[in-house]
Scaffold this active site. Sequence first.
Site, short mmCIF file in Angstrom:
data_model
loop_
_atom_site.label_atom_id
_atom_site.label_comp_id
_atom_site.label_asym_id
_atom_site.label_seq_id
_atom_site.Cartn_x
_atom_site.Cartn_y
_atom_site.Cartn_z
CG HIS A 126 34.60 33.55 44.54
ND1 HIS A 126 35.63 34.31 44.03
CD2 HIS A 126 34.91 32.27 44.25
CE1 HIS A 126 36.52 33.51 43.47
NE2 HIS A 126 36.12 32.28 43.59
CB CYS A 134 20.75 26.51 53.76
SG CYS A 134 20.76 24.93 54.60
N GLY A 195 39.61 42.35 34.66
CA GLY A 195 39.93 42.66 36.05
C GLY A 195 40.10 41.47 36.94
CB SER A 197 45.24 38.22 39.43
OG SER A 197 44.52 37.43 40.37
N1 APR Z 1 40.22 47.78 35.68
C1 APR Z 1 40.52 46.50 35.30
N2 APR Z 1 41.34 45.68 36.01
C2 APR Z 1 41.92 46.20 37.12
C3 APR Z 1 41.68 47.54 37.56
C4 APR Z 1 40.79 48.33 36.78
N3 APR Z 1 40.49 49.59 37.11
N4 APR Z 1 42.40 47.75 38.70
C5 APR Z 1 43.08 46.58 38.95
N5 APR Z 1 42.79 45.66 38.01
C6 APR Z 1 43.29 44.29 37.88
C7 APR Z 1 44.61 43.98 38.58
O1 APR Z 1 45.72 44.33 37.75
C8 APR Z 1 44.52 42.46 38.78
O2 APR Z 1 45.02 41.74 37.67
O3 APR Z 1 42.36 43.44 38.48
C9 APR Z 1 43.01 42.23 38.89
C10 APR Z 1 42.51 41.92 40.29
O4 APR Z 1 43.07 40.69 40.68
P1 APR Z 1 42.76 40.12 42.14
O5 APR Z 1 42.85 41.20 43.11
O6 APR Z 1 43.61 38.91 42.31
O7 APR Z 1 41.21 39.73 42.06
P2 APR Z 1 40.53 38.40 41.51
O8 APR Z 1 41.22 37.87 40.32
O9 APR Z 1 39.10 38.68 41.41
O10 APR Z 1 40.78 37.40 42.76
C11 APR Z 1 40.15 36.15 42.73
O11 APR Z 1 40.72 35.75 45.02
O12 APR Z 1 41.00 36.55 47.12
C12 APR Z 1 40.17 35.83 46.32
O13 APR Z 1 37.85 35.53 46.61
C13 APR Z 1 38.79 36.47 46.20
O14 APR Z 1 37.33 36.51 44.25
C14 APR Z 1 38.64 36.75 44.71
C15 APR Z 1 39.64 35.77 44.09
#
Ligand code: APR
Length: 262
Positions: A126, A134, A195, A197
Amino acid sequence: MKNDIEQAGKLILASKYVVGLTGAGISVESGIRPFRGPGGLWTEHGEPPMDGYQKFLADPKGYWENIAKRSGVTRDFVKALNSAKPHPAHYALAELEELGLLKCLITQNIDNLHLAAGSKKVPEIHGNHQKLRCVECYARYQREEISLETLPPHCPRCGGVIKSDTVMFGEPIPVDVLRICQQETDKADCMLSVGTSAFVYPAAGFPQEVKRKGGALVEIDPYETDLTPFCDVSIRGKAGEILPRLVDCIKTKLQHGETKSK
Ligand code: APR
């Protein structure tokens, strides 16, 4: 928990090509909010509209002029990004790479914290908030390399319009970084997911592909995710607590003569 970490350590040592996948959760302990789940930005404010990139292409000058006027959530998020420092989980993954056990670390995070912690092979699917890109030739620049005297800035190499390297909602993933992520996923016989989802594609598809090929999946997250049912080991806990323990466990095994799979 101890047993899960043991299992995860065994799986990683028994694998030939381990690839990591990280999401916003790994940087929560560095002060950057996640997007979903408890304390998530989108949980609180709703998922943003998917037309950010179309709006940029329609008016790149306006986009750049608006950057200085950022307020509220976006301003706070950018502030957290700019002040964040790596924490033990980031260093633990860098050490796994150093030990030759982690071949590549695909990250969905734009925060540059894996590179700041010393990880080397980090395809940033991302983008990276410290870089500009660019839209024509994908050339990437450090922010200080591009003058913002005239807006929008243009690419010194091809003249194309320059934007932040971070991938906007509605923007296709740059093909060069997507190709690397796909090649690494194709080679992987084990994926260590930390970390995320596992909600946003194409990144969320990588661990499923590894599983479909008969590979192993290890997950670290305080909560269950969409990926949990597919995992060989899914550890409930924070990245900053679990990852250093996992690396210690692996190092102890190596010291006791357990060898990594060739
Ligand atoms: N350690 C490990 N995991 C954690 C912690 C922690 N301290 N705190 C929260 N989490 C977990 C949450 O339970 C969740 O499952 O991290 C995950 C974060 O999920 P999202 O917020 O959905 O992030 P991500 O999976 O990176 O999202 C993907 O979505 O919005 C877009 O571009 C954005 O890159 C991002 C993409």
